[in-house]
Design an enzyme around this catalytic site. Structure first.
Site, PDB file in Angstrom:
ATOM      1  N   GLY A  11       0.835  -1.202   0.000  1.00 43.74           N
ATOM      2  CA  GLY A  11       0.000   0.000   0.000  1.00 43.74           C
ATOM      3  C   GLY A  11       0.863   1.242   0.000  1.00 43.74           C
ATOM      4  O   GLY A  11       1.980   1.234   0.514  1.00 43.74           O
ATOM      5  N   CYS A  12       0.368   2.293  -0.615  1.00 42.61           N
ATOM      6  CA  CYS A  12       1.077   3.572  -0.605  1.00 42.61           C
ATOM      7  C   CYS A  12       0.068   4.684  -0.347  1.00 42.61           C
ATOM      8  O   CYS A  12      -1.141   4.460  -0.370  1.00 42.61           O
ATOM      9  CB  CYS A  12       1.832   3.821  -1.908  1.00 42.61           C
ATOM     10  SG  CYS A  12       0.784   4.018  -3.360  1.00 42.61           S
ATOM     11  N   ALA A  13       0.573   5.874  -0.121  1.00 46.90           N
ATOM     12  CA  ALA A  13      -0.301   6.980   0.275  1.00 46.90           C
ATOM     13  C   ALA A  13      -1.336   7.305  -0.788  1.00 46.90           C
ATOM     14  O   ALA A  13      -2.503   7.541  -0.493  1.00 46.90           O
ATOM     15  CB  ALA A  13       0.533   8.208   0.597  1.00 46.90           C
TER      16      ALA A  13
END
Length: 661
Positions: A11-13
């Protein structure tokens, strides 16, 4: 229910690129290792391929490559590696090996770890305090971002009817525009409480979210509070207050009092304690927030060059990482205050790097392998939509040289944007939001100027690196870089005919293993070959091909050998080269093997001369099977025992038996 050797969560921002690049990298690395893996992705559209409890229970190890909270507590009792999402992209092999290692700690809830196979519980965080702080912040940003994008775009669209179209007292007033402005403003107003709420959630789960939301509303306070700085402080404060309360009430058994604590004690006391602190610090935090924003606004006019350089360097420092996000967060905060100038420079600095990779591979295609060229072309699309992450593989290839090159282009794009007073009212979207930009064509022009500057530098660096190495990339990639390889699919693959001990066509590739020995015969193996130079070896191979009935024109084949070497040396390491030629005069695919009478100078990975040659002859129209033969041969050369046996063999029979074995 399927069982997997390994499970992972990424996951990333922004949930747009990093998330899925890490997923792909982990899946490919696991496949190469012969392992099964399932990757749960936390993207902008939600959680894809969620892990079930059975899948978690059956896995041998866990990799979390994420900048946001992915609920690590469900992996309790499993060996777990927790790293930022960029690490999942750059070093997936290392992470997988670590997750499956017996020395990797078993994850325990609430920050504890235990060594594998023991009951020891050590109160230390698996991911580390720094990573926990960062992932908590990014969890808030990822949930806030869609609201900011939606609100910013709707407000910007309302301006189509006039800058004062939402003011009933102005002649430009339009009812529909006013509605768009109101809806967009409501979405933008949620930025602060949502940011605080999801920072709190990442720290202390659901109770942290509730307290964080309340504290965030105090920080927002109708637009007169401490803003996004207050939201960040308040979010962490909410989470820490809940963790403190959990310790205070640890004496109350969860089984009997879980509901009381979750519904009454934690939210009531948490909101009271954290809210009171936020209420007291709101005024000084507001002064800090306004001071920071005023300073940045002042730089836009008084020192656009300095501001552009700072923003450009930040955005190209880690391509969506914490430094990049610091500039981006500031831009979104200023958007909420009606400042559209700052975000214009941030967006320009974020769009330039991926476009620079496209320009670089177009300027110097021979300096990149096939996968890198393809990635460069795709980055034209990614960059145009404000997805900076596409530049990461290029930066990771030579970070000390390439990252500064990216910084130069991003800084140029940002400086020119600020000097031109360009406004971008949307925090994301890239060129999709051009209709909302006040000077769209000029903005695109400045971005392309910055991208071109970085692209030229990247092309020069890549070319210099390729010339220095004498090859394009690694062993397999260099072997696969045959001119025109796999472009046509008209010729059949070949296999040795046992009756003639010579290659003969086969009907299809369905059952092919692409073992190199399939296209090797004893007649095509020679030892003690007299050659003093690389070209002597290539001439010998070309003449040998014609003599053995594999081709009709030795001069044509020699020229193709030389042309391939000019693209990038086929010298590998440990005294072995893999020259190959593709030409219309070649009748069928075949492999030739030579042991030389004396070492020959050749550009190699380790700088040592060549003593043995494995060569491939490829018809002009090839089905692509030779790529697999080449790849499998290159893989053989990574095995120390095979290389030693290959160098020690002194007769054609011994060499032929080695490949057959």
């Amino acid at each position: 229910m399927a069982k997997y050797d390994l499970i992972a969560a990424t996951g990333c921002a922004t949930g747009i690129a990093h998330t899925y690049m890490a997923q792909e990298a982990l899946e490919q690395a696991a496949k190469k290792m012969g392992l099964t893996i399932k990757v749960e992705t936390h993207g902008q559209t939600g959680v894809d391929d969620p892990l079930t409890q059975d899948e978690i229970s059956g896995a041998k190890g866990v990799v979390i490559a994420s900048d946001i909270d992915v609920d690590a507590d469900r992996f309790a009792g499993k060996p777990l590696v927790n790293v930022p999402v960029a690490a999942g992209i750059r070093e997936p092999d290392k992470l997988i090996k670590e997750a499956l290692s017996n020395s990797t700690p078993v994850y325990m809830p609430k920050g504890g770890t235990a060594k594998a196979g023991t009951d020891e519980n050590v109160e230390t965080s698996t991911a580390g305090i720094g990573n926990k702080i960062y992932t908590s912040l990014m969890n808030g940003v990822s949930h806030m971002l869609p609201l900011v994008v939606a609100g910013g775009v709707l407000i910007a669209v309302s301006f189509f009817w006039g800058i004062y179209s939402a003011d009933p007292k102005n002649a430009e007033y339009n009812q529909f525009a006013a509605m768009l402005n109101a809806v967009g403003s409501a979405a933008m107003g949620l930025m602060v409480p949502v940011l605080a709420a999801y920072i709190g959630e990442a720290v202390a789960k659901r109770s942290g979210l509730i307290v964080g939301m309340a504290v965030g509303m105090i920080a927002y306070n109708g637009g007169n509070g401490s803003g996004f700085l207050g939201a960040i402080v308040g979010g962490y404060m909410a989470g820490l207050v809940i963790l403190m309360l959990q310790k205070v009430f640890a004496f109350m058994p969860d089984k009997e009092f879980r509901g009381l604590k979750a519904i009454f004690l934690y939210p009531v006391l948490g909101v009271f304690i954290a809210g009171s602190i936020m209420y007291l610090i709101n005024t000084p935090m507001k002064a800090m927030n306004l001071g920071l924003m005023a300073w940045l606004k002042g730089l836009e006019s008084s020192s656009p060059i300095i501001l552009g350089v700072v923003v450009g360097v930040m955005c190209a420092a880690d391509f969506g990482g914490p430094i990049n996000k610091a500039a981006y967060l500031t831009g979104t905060a200023l958007l909420a205050q009606g400042n559209y100038f700052f975000m214009a420079g941030v967006s320009a600095a974020c769009i330039a790097p991926p476009l620079a990779t496209t320009i670089s591979v177009l300027l110097n295609p021979k300096a990149y392998n096939r996968d890198e060229r393809s990635a460069g072309y795709v980055n034209a699309l990614l960059g145009s939509t404000h997805i900076t992450e596409g530049a990461i593989p290029f930066a990771a290839k030579n970070p000390l040289m390439n990252i500064p090159a990216f910084m130069v282009g991003s800084a140029i794009a940002a400086v020119l944007t600020y000097m031109s007073r360009i406004q971008v009212p949307a925090p994301h979207g890239g060129f999709i939001v051009l209709p909302l930009v006040n000077k769209p064509f000029l903005w695109v022009a400045w971005i392309l100027v910055g991208a071109a500057a970085s692209g030229v530098l990247l092309a020069m660096i890549a070319g210099r690196s390729a010339r220095k190495r004498g090859v394009k990339t690694g062993v397999v990639e260099a072997a696969l870089a045959t001119e025109g390889a796999a472009d046509d699919a008209t010729a059949a693959p070949v296999k040795v005919d046992p009756a003639r001990n010579q290659p003969a066509p086969v009907d299809d590739q369905a059952d092919q293993t692409f073992d190199p020995s399939d296209i090797l015969s004893k007649e095509n193996i020679e030892v003690d070959v007299p050659a003093k130079t690389r070209d002597d070896v290539l001439h010998y191979l070309a003449d040998m091909a014609v003599k053995n009935g594999l081709a009709t024109d030795a001069d044509a084949i020699f020229k193709k050998y030389v042309a391939r070497e000019e693209e990038g040396s086929t010298g590998m390491e440990k005294g072995i080269a893999i020259p190959h030629a593709q030409d219309a005069t070649i009748k069928q695919s075949a492999m030739l093997v030579l042991h030389l009478a004396q070492p020959v100078d050749w550009k190699t990975f380790d700088g040592k001369p060549v003593t043995a040659v494995i060569s491939f002859l490829i018809p002009e129209h090839d089905s692509g099977g030779h790529l697999k033969y080449l790849s499998n041969t290159a893989k053989l050369l990574t095995h120390e025992d095979f290389v030693k046996a290959f160098q020690a063999a002194r007769t054609p029979d011994a060499l032929y038996a080695l490949f057959k074995r």
